[in-house]
Motif scaffolding. Structure first.
Motif, PDB file in Angstrom:
ATOM      1  N   LEU A   4       0.832  -1.205   0.000  1.00  0.00           N
ATOM      2  CA  LEU A   4       0.000   0.000   0.000  1.00  0.00           C
ATOM      3  C   LEU A   4       0.868   1.258   0.000  1.00  0.00           C
ATOM      4  CD1 LEU A   4      -2.817   1.173   0.014  1.00  0.00           C
ATOM      5  CD2 LEU A   4      -2.771   1.086   2.500  1.00  0.00           C
ATOM      6  N   ASP A   5       1.953   1.244   0.765  1.00  0.00           N
ATOM      7  CA  ASP A   5       2.872   2.386   0.780  1.00  0.00           C
ATOM      8  C   ASP A   5       3.479   2.610  -0.601  1.00  0.00           C
ATOM      9  OD1 ASP A   5       2.426   2.846   3.457  1.00  0.00           O
ATOM     10  OD2 ASP A   5       4.154   1.672   4.098  1.00  0.00           O
ATOM     11  N   LYS A   6       3.800   1.550  -1.279  1.00  0.00           N
ATOM     12  CA  LYS A   6       4.383   1.659  -2.623  1.00  0.00           C
ATOM     13  C   LYS A   6       3.363   2.248  -3.604  1.00  0.00           C
ATOM     14  CE  LYS A   6       7.565  -0.914  -5.344  1.00  0.00           C
ATOM     15  NZ  LYS A   6       8.780  -1.041  -4.648  1.00  0.00           N
ATOM     16  N   LEU A   7       2.099   1.812  -3.483  1.00  0.00           N
ATOM     17  CA  LEU A   7       1.054   2.303  -4.385  1.00  0.00           C
ATOM     18  C   LEU A   7       0.713   3.771  -4.130  1.00  0.00           C
ATOM     19  CD1 LEU A   7      -1.352  -0.772  -4.421  1.00  0.00           C
ATOM     20  CD2 LEU A   7       0.164  -0.012  -6.255  1.00  0.00           C
ATOM     21  N   THR A   8       0.747   4.193  -2.860  1.00  0.00           N
ATOM     22  CA  THR A   8       0.389   5.570  -2.526  1.00  0.00           C
ATOM     23  C   THR A   8       1.573   6.517  -2.574  1.00  0.00           C
ATOM     24  OG1 THR A   8       0.702   5.168  -0.165  1.00  0.00           O
ATOM     25  CG2 THR A   8      -1.527   4.850  -1.049  1.00  0.00           C
ATOM     26  N   GLY A   9       2.782   5.985  -2.725  1.00  0.00           N
ATOM     27  CA  GLY A   9       3.969   6.830  -2.801  1.00  0.00           C
ATOM     28  C   GLY A   9       4.498   7.251  -1.446  1.00  0.00           C
ATOM     29  N   THR A  10       4.065   6.573  -0.370  1.00  0.00           N
ATOM     30  CA  THR A  10       4.530   6.915   0.971  1.00  0.00           C
ATOM     31  C   THR A  10       5.979   6.510   1.140  1.00  0.00           C
ATOM     32  OG1 THR A  10       2.308   6.577   1.841  1.00  0.00           O
ATOM     33  CG2 THR A  10       4.100   6.548   3.425  1.00  0.00           C
ATOM     34  N   LYS A  11       6.772   7.426   1.664  1.00  0.00           N
ATOM     35  CA  LYS A  11       8.185   7.146   1.914  1.00  0.00           C
ATOM     36  C   LYS A  11       8.491   7.431   3.363  1.00  0.00           C
ATOM     37  CE  LYS A  11       9.519   7.844  -2.745  1.00  0.00           C
ATOM     38  NZ  LYS A  11      10.579   7.582  -3.579  1.00  0.00           N
ATOM     39  N   TYR A  12       9.379   6.655   3.934  1.00  0.00           N
ATOM     40  CA  TYR A  12       9.779   6.803   5.326  1.00  0.00           C
ATOM     41  C   TYR A  12      11.251   7.172   5.387  1.00  0.00           C
ATOM     42  CZ  TYR A  12       5.346   4.522   6.189  1.00  0.00           C
ATOM     43  OH  TYR A  12       4.015   4.219   6.216  1.00  0.00           O
ATOM     44  N   PRO A  13      11.657   7.945   6.411  1.00  0.00           N
ATOM     45  CA  PRO A  13      13.071   8.328   6.524  1.00  0.00           C
ATOM     46  C   PRO A  13      13.939   7.150   6.920  1.00  0.00           C
ATOM     47  CG  PRO A  13      11.840   9.106   8.418  1.00  0.00           C
ATOM     48  CD  PRO A  13      10.841   8.515   7.465  1.00  0.00           C
ATOM     49  N   ASP A  14      15.236   7.275   6.630  1.00  0.00           N
ATOM     50  CA  ASP A  14      16.196   6.259   7.061  1.00  0.00           C
ATOM     51  C   ASP A  14      16.232   6.229   8.579  1.00  0.00           C
ATOM     52  OD1 ASP A  14      16.836   5.749   4.422  1.00  0.00           O
ATOM     53  OD2 ASP A  14      18.461   7.229   4.399  1.00  0.00           O
ATOM     54  N   SER A  15      16.656   5.107   9.134  1.00  0.00           N
ATOM     55  CA  SER A  15      16.749   5.006  10.586  1.00  0.00           C
ATOM     56  C   SER A  15      17.811   5.986  11.081  1.00  0.00           C
ATOM     57  CB  SER A  15      17.099   3.581  11.000  1.00  0.00           C
ATOM     58  OG  SER A  15      18.339   3.211  10.445  1.00  0.00           O
ATOM     59  N   GLY A  16      17.561   6.576  12.231  1.00  0.00           N
ATOM     60  CA  GLY A  16      18.496   7.531  12.800  1.00  0.00           C
ATOM     61  C   GLY A  16      18.236   8.973  12.406  1.00  0.00           C
ATOM     62  N   VAL A  17      17.309   9.210  11.479  1.00  0.00           N
ATOM     63  CA  VAL A  17      16.982  10.573  11.066  1.00  0.00           C
ATOM     64  C   VAL A  17      15.958  11.139  12.050  1.00  0.00           C
ATOM     65  CG1 VAL A  17      15.919  11.995   9.261  1.00  0.00           C
ATOM     66  CG2 VAL A  17      17.415  10.097   8.645  1.00  0.00           C
ATOM     67  N   VAL A  18      16.267  12.283  12.619  1.00  0.00           N
ATOM     68  CA  VAL A  18      15.373  12.912  13.586  1.00  0.00           C
ATOM     69  C   VAL A  18      14.354  13.757  12.831  1.00  0.00           C
ATOM     70  CG1 VAL A  18      15.252  14.472  15.558  1.00  0.00           C
ATOM     71  CG2 VAL A  18      17.246  12.983  15.261  1.00  0.00           C
ATOM     72  N   PRO A  19      13.050  13.495  13.012  1.00  0.00           N
ATOM     73  CA  PRO A  19      12.038  14.270  12.291  1.00  0.00           C
ATOM     74  C   PRO A  19      11.943  15.698  12.826  1.00  0.00           C
ATOM     75  CG  PRO A  19      10.990  12.706  13.765  1.00  0.00           C
ATOM     76  CD  PRO A  19      12.459  12.447  13.827  1.00  0.00           C
ATOM     77  N   LEU A  20      11.560  16.619  11.936  1.00  0.00           N
ATOM     78  CA  LEU A  20      11.341  18.000  12.334  1.00  0.00           C
ATOM     79  C   LEU A  20      10.036  18.106  13.101  1.00  0.00           C
ATOM     80  CD1 LEU A  20      12.164  19.929   9.036  1.00  0.00           C
ATOM     81  CD2 LEU A  20      13.530  19.887  11.117  1.00  0.00           C
TER      82      LEU A  20
END
Length: 83
Positions: A4-20
């Motif tokens: 589902l993520d692939k179909l909707t274009g959802t991307k997640y950050p690499d591990s260790g990346v602190v979100p804003l």
């Protein structure tokens, strides 16, 4: 990443990346609005089910006699939701 993520274009950050923080991210995206860019970022209305909306004008090409002619621009809208 699931199907589902692939179909909707959802991307997640690499591990260790602190979100804003949400408000900092919102401010950074809204700051992209300039008069010389072919897009705009705006707050979404409730019916759009998003936090922000990015809109851009896409120029479509159509076939003409011996060359491709630029067709009128058509708007493209993408909703952005911070989770």
């Amino acid at each position: 990443m699931g199907l589902l993520d692939k179909l909707t274009g959802t991307k997640y950050p690499d591990s260790g990346v602190v979100p804003l923080p949400t408000m900092e991210l919102r401010a950074a995206l809204l700051a992209l609005n300039e008069s010389d860019v072919p897009f705009r970022v705006r707050n979404a209305i409730p019916a759009e089910k998003a936090d922000l909306v990015a809109e851009c004008q896409i120029r479509l090409l159509r076939r003409g006699s011996s060359r491709y002619l630029a067709a009128p621009r058509r708007p493209h809208t993408t909703g952005l939701r911070h989770t």
